[in-house]
Write a protein that holds these residues in place. Structure first.
Motif, PDB file in Angstrom:
ATOM      1  N   UNK A  21     -79.686   1.887   5.761  1.00  0.00           N
ATOM      2  CA  UNK A  21     -78.478   2.139   4.971  1.00  0.00           C
ATOM      3  C   UNK A  21     -78.836   2.867   3.677  1.00  0.00           C
ATOM      4  N   UNK A  22     -79.919   2.441   3.045  1.00  0.00           N
ATOM      5  CA  UNK A  22     -80.369   3.107   1.819  1.00  0.00           C
ATOM      6  C   UNK A  22     -80.722   4.557   2.124  1.00  0.00           C
ATOM      7  N   UNK A  23     -81.439   4.788   3.219  1.00  0.00           N
ATOM      8  CA  UNK A  23     -81.815   6.159   3.597  1.00  0.00           C
ATOM      9  C   UNK A  23     -80.582   7.030   3.822  1.00  0.00           C
ATOM     10  N   UNK A  24     -79.578   6.477   4.478  1.00  0.00           N
ATOM     11  CA  UNK A  24     -78.355   7.241   4.750  1.00  0.00           C
ATOM     12  C   UNK A  24     -77.631   7.583   3.447  1.00  0.00           C
ATOM     13  N   UNK A  25     -77.507   6.589   2.562  1.00  0.00           N
ATOM     14  CA  UNK A  25     -76.869   6.855   1.271  1.00  0.00           C
ATOM     15  C   UNK A  25     -77.669   7.886   0.479  1.00  0.00           C
TER      16      UNK A  25
END
Length: 82
Positions: free
Chosen positions: A56-60
């Motif tokens: 999720x952090x990578x996507x954001x």
């Protein structure tokens, strides 16, 4: 998990009031992550701090870089670090 996220927001409310992405239309969550990226926190540390997954952090982060016209993390930090 939701309680931990709420506690995180309470502890960091002064930081979250800072907005670096208003001109780039960052979401609130993207702004929170952007502030941590500028502090040079790793994605794993950000995920742990915010009680979300690494993916999720990578996507954001990917959305943040795209919206701010940055090529990568280093470029983003250079652009916004004061």
């Amino acid at each position: 998990m939701e309680i931990n996220s709420y506690i995180y927001r309470l502890k960091n409310s002064h930081t979250l009031k800072l907005t670096i992405g208003h001109q780039y239309n960052f979401t609130n969550r993207e702004n929170e992550i952007a502030l941590q990226i500028i502090k040079n926190n790793s994605y794993k540390k950000i995920a742990k701090n915010m009680f979300i997954t690494y993916g999720t952090v990578r996507k954001h982060a990917s959305n943040i870089y795209m919206k701010s016209s940055c090529i990568n993390r280093k470029d983003f930090i250079k652009k916004f670090k004061k």
